[in-house]
Design a protein around this motif. Structure first.
Motif, PDB file in Angstrom:
ATOM      1  N   TYR A  36       0.959  -1.276  -0.088  1.00 33.48           N
ATOM      2  CA  TYR A  36      -0.082  -0.216  -0.094  1.00 33.48           C
ATOM      3  C   TYR A  36       0.907   1.239   0.137  1.00 33.48           C
ATOM      4  CZ  TYR A  36      -3.235  -3.446   0.966  1.00 33.48           C
ATOM      5  OH  TYR A  36      -4.203  -4.560   1.060  1.00 33.48           O
ATOM      6  N   GLU A  37       1.926   1.155   0.726  1.00 33.37           N
ATOM      7  CA  GLU A  37       3.062   2.356   0.732  1.00 33.37           C
ATOM      8  C   GLU A  37       3.541   2.494  -0.613  1.00 33.37           C
ATOM      9  OE1 GLU A  37       4.736   2.390   5.307  1.00 33.37           O
ATOM     10  OE2 GLU A  37       5.250   0.749   3.728  1.00 33.37           O
ATOM     11  N   VAL A  38       3.728   1.331  -1.326  1.00 34.44           N
ATOM     12  CA  VAL A  38       4.362   1.530  -2.597  1.00 34.44           C
ATOM     13  C   VAL A  38       3.429   2.087  -3.620  1.00 34.44           C
ATOM     14  CG1 VAL A  38       5.575   0.304  -4.475  1.00 34.44           C
ATOM     15  CG2 VAL A  38       6.185  -0.237  -2.089  1.00 34.44           C
ATOM     16  N   GLN A  39       2.218   1.661  -3.452  1.00 37.25           N
ATOM     17  CA  GLN A  39       0.994   1.964  -4.284  1.00 37.25           C
ATOM     18  C   GLN A  39       0.858   3.522  -4.388  1.00 37.25           C
ATOM     19  OE1 GLN A  39      -2.880   0.907  -3.009  1.00 37.25           O
ATOM     20  NE2 GLN A  39      -3.698   1.351  -4.768  1.00 37.25           N
ATOM     21  N   TYR A  45      -3.770   3.839  -8.938  1.00 35.45           N
ATOM     22  CA  TYR A  45      -5.005   3.915  -8.639  1.00 35.45           C
ATOM     23  C   TYR A  45      -5.252   2.623  -7.889  1.00 35.45           C
ATOM     24  CZ  TYR A  45     -10.021   4.793  -8.330  1.00 35.45           C
ATOM     25  OH  TYR A  45     -11.374   4.854  -7.503  1.00 35.45           O
ATOM     26  N   HIS A  46      -4.838   1.546  -8.745  1.00 37.98           N
ATOM     27  CA  HIS A  46      -5.547   0.119  -8.201  1.00 37.98           C
ATOM     28  C   HIS A  46      -4.162  -0.717  -7.946  1.00 37.98           C
ATOM     29  CE1 HIS A  46      -9.493   0.188  -9.934  1.00 37.98           C
ATOM     30  NE2 HIS A  46      -8.893   0.683 -11.254  1.00 37.98           N
ATOM     31  N   ILE A  47      -4.166  -1.617  -6.625  1.00 38.39           N
ATOM     32  CA  ILE A  47      -3.221  -2.345  -6.257  1.00 38.39           C
ATOM     33  C   ILE A  47      -2.569  -3.274  -6.965  1.00 38.39           C
ATOM     34  CG2 ILE A  47      -4.528  -3.938  -4.982  1.00 38.39           C
ATOM     35  CD1 ILE A  47      -1.695  -2.009  -3.312  1.00 38.39           C
TER      36      ILE A  47
END
Length: 83
Positions: A36-39, A45-47
């Motif tokens: 999630y941090e990298v996202q 927008y999408h994991i």
């Protein structure tokens, strides 16, 4: 054009900016950053897009298996951070 000049000067004519992004994400994941941090850092927008970038090294996966093994054996398990 600046990227092309820099690549040629460094002798990295086959490296694309996309390759640097991919490496950036994989290094972060293997150093303990969450997907999630990298996202957020990559602006996805999408994991599912981030998952394509983030490859775990075999040693990282082994360390995560050891966490569960330690817990099952009654040892105080901690997440090992690669150096």
């Amino acid at each position: 054009m600046a990227w092309d000049r820099a690549r040629k000067r460094l002798g990295m004519k086959d490296v694309r900016i996309h390759d640097l992004r991919h490496t950036y994400a994989s290094l972060l994941i293997n150093r303990g950053a969450s997907i999630y941090e990298v996202q957020k850092l990559l602006g996805h927008y999408h994991i599912s897009m981030t998952e394509r970038y983030a490859h775990l090294l075999p040693d990282t996966l082994h360390q995560r298996v050891e966490i569960v093994a330690d817990l099952l054996a009654g040892r105080n398990a901690q997440v090992a951070r690669p150096h």
